[in-house]
Write an enzyme that holds these catalytic residues in place. Sequence first.
Site: not given
Ligand code: FAD
Ligand code: AMP
Length: 474
Positions: A188, A191-192, A276-277, A279, A327, A451
């Site tokens: 994948g 971004v991640i 990282a395909v 979420r 986020a 600048h």
């Molecule tokens: P989450 O942050 O997933 O939080 C949900 C919370 O709810 C968690 O703590 C979970 O444990 C809790 N929960 C779930 N179900 C229950 C339940 N039933 N009872 C109690 N608690 C529960 N986004 C950006 O904008 N900028 C970035 O740079 C960025 N970098 C990222 C890098 C990585 C590696 C990853 C994985 C994601 C990144 N994201 C980034 C995406 C961002 O993390 C998410 O969009 C954001 O966290 C979503 O926020 P949320 O509050 O909807 O959910």
């Molecule tokens: P994102 O949804 O931005 O995190 O990106 C995930 C990426 O993974 C997407 O661009 C998908 O096309 C790619 N992807 C999903 N399944 C596969 C797979 N089986 N092999 C290679 N790439 C994949």
Amino acid sequence: MSDKFDVVVIGAGPAGYVAAIRAAQLGLKVAVVDAFVGKDGKQALGGTCLNVGCIPSKALLDSSKQFFNLSHNLPAHGITVENAKVDLATFIGRKDKIVKQFTGGIGQLFKANKVTPFFGKGKLLKGNQVEITDPEGKVSQISGTNVILASGSVPIELPFAKFDGTYIIDNAGALDLTEVPKRLGVIGAGVIGLELGSVWNRLGADVTVLEALPAFLAVADADVAKIAAKEFAKQGLKIKINAKASQVEIKDNEVHLSYTDKDGEQVLVVDKLLVAVGRRAYTEGLLADDVGVKLDERGRIVVDDHNHTGVDGVWAIGDAVRGPMLAHKGSEEGVAVAEWIAGKAGHIDFDTIPWVIYTEPEIAWAGKTEAQLKEAGIPYKVGTFPFAAIGRAVAMNEAVGQVKVLAHAETDRVLGVHMVGPGVSELIAEAVVTMEFKGSSEDLARIVHAHPTLSEAVHEAALAVDKRAIHKGN
Ligand code: FAD
Ligand code: AMP
């Protein structure tokens, strides 16, 4: 009698904790239920973003950039460092400290705003009751006139490459490796995959990223994707497009990953594989069968334009609902929902949500791409400006990439801004403000930019829309 709140938020990620704070600011009695367990075994507020997402990935990206620059940027400044080494325990430890600082900070903000946190898994029952099962299995119940579901998302698992935490890892695993893998495979090129692949590539891993789609970074502007692909290749990141992973076998401490590309069946042998395909919305155990909250075909909580689920007093925000999994998108929904609950005029503009990829060079955009404008039949003008002609970028030895401004051909209103280059994660804010104020490229062109700064690339790209950029031929 269960404790009664005006608002119960389930999930304390950037969507839920922000909703809770805003609701409390508006005078409402607020509880937050969150189940996330930190590395120390204690409750860690802040969700995916603070614990295993935005913040820790940026910490590692920054540390790895410093290391990479020692050999790839500083020599051009006349600075050489011999035998530079990374102490991985310190590298990861610094990230853990930052995470702890920010997750702890949410607890302090809750205290300051009189938000009551509960540690455990929340389940919405009929009548806006919320059942909480704490980590020891003890069950209690609270209720809310309003309940905001903010349960976030989890990584998608491939059926043939299930996470085992050792060979096949997710984002959390890739943020906590104890040694630099010799060979890292990434499935994948989203971004991640690109951000975490970059971290380990900069530390010396041989990183190969497989992407099933025929185009690299298809969501971004085509020129941005092209420039980024060229720079990533220079850094040694091997990105294979049109390469669909199909099978994994662990043999002799190695991961044998089968994939198909234009030449047929291939096998990639690596030491670790990051999947990282994408979420998916996380709603397991969140909803009792009879509450009436609906999920769509992708498992996301169905909401209307005001993030209401259709069930009296039940709202949903963040990664658990439609829209980009970012986020700041979730946080804005959180603020808007809190304001709607308090009878105020909440507002979210989905057309100006900025996207950022924190690679080197950074990638950032807001608004429409050229492909989207073409498809919608909207006439537009283009202005571009390269960082190669920006004094500050050259002085930094980071003169790579460009800014592109897209403006309506007749009204001149800015419709999209696409950037790849140094510091564009910060520069994109100017584009967002311009679009939010319905500004034109002429407006941007008439604003004084300091600048020498990187922001001059935005100014010059806006000037270039009407072929009057100063520091390039038009
Ligand atoms: P989450 O942050 O997933 O939080 C949900 C919370 O709810 C968690 O703590 C979970 O444990 C809790 N929960 C779930 N179900 C229950 C339940 N039933 N009872 C109690 N608690 C529960 N986004 C950006 O904008 N900028 C970035 O740079 C960025 N970098 C990222 C890098 C990585 C590696 C990853 C994985 C994601 C990144 N994201 C980034 C995406 C961002 O993390 C998410 O969009 C954001 O966290 C979503 O926020 P949320 O509050 O909807 O959910
Ligand atoms: P994102 O949804 O931005 O995190 O990106 C995930 C990426 O993974 C997407 O661009 C998908 O096309 C790619 N992807 C999903 N399944 C596969 C797979 N089986 N092999 C290679 N790439 C994949």
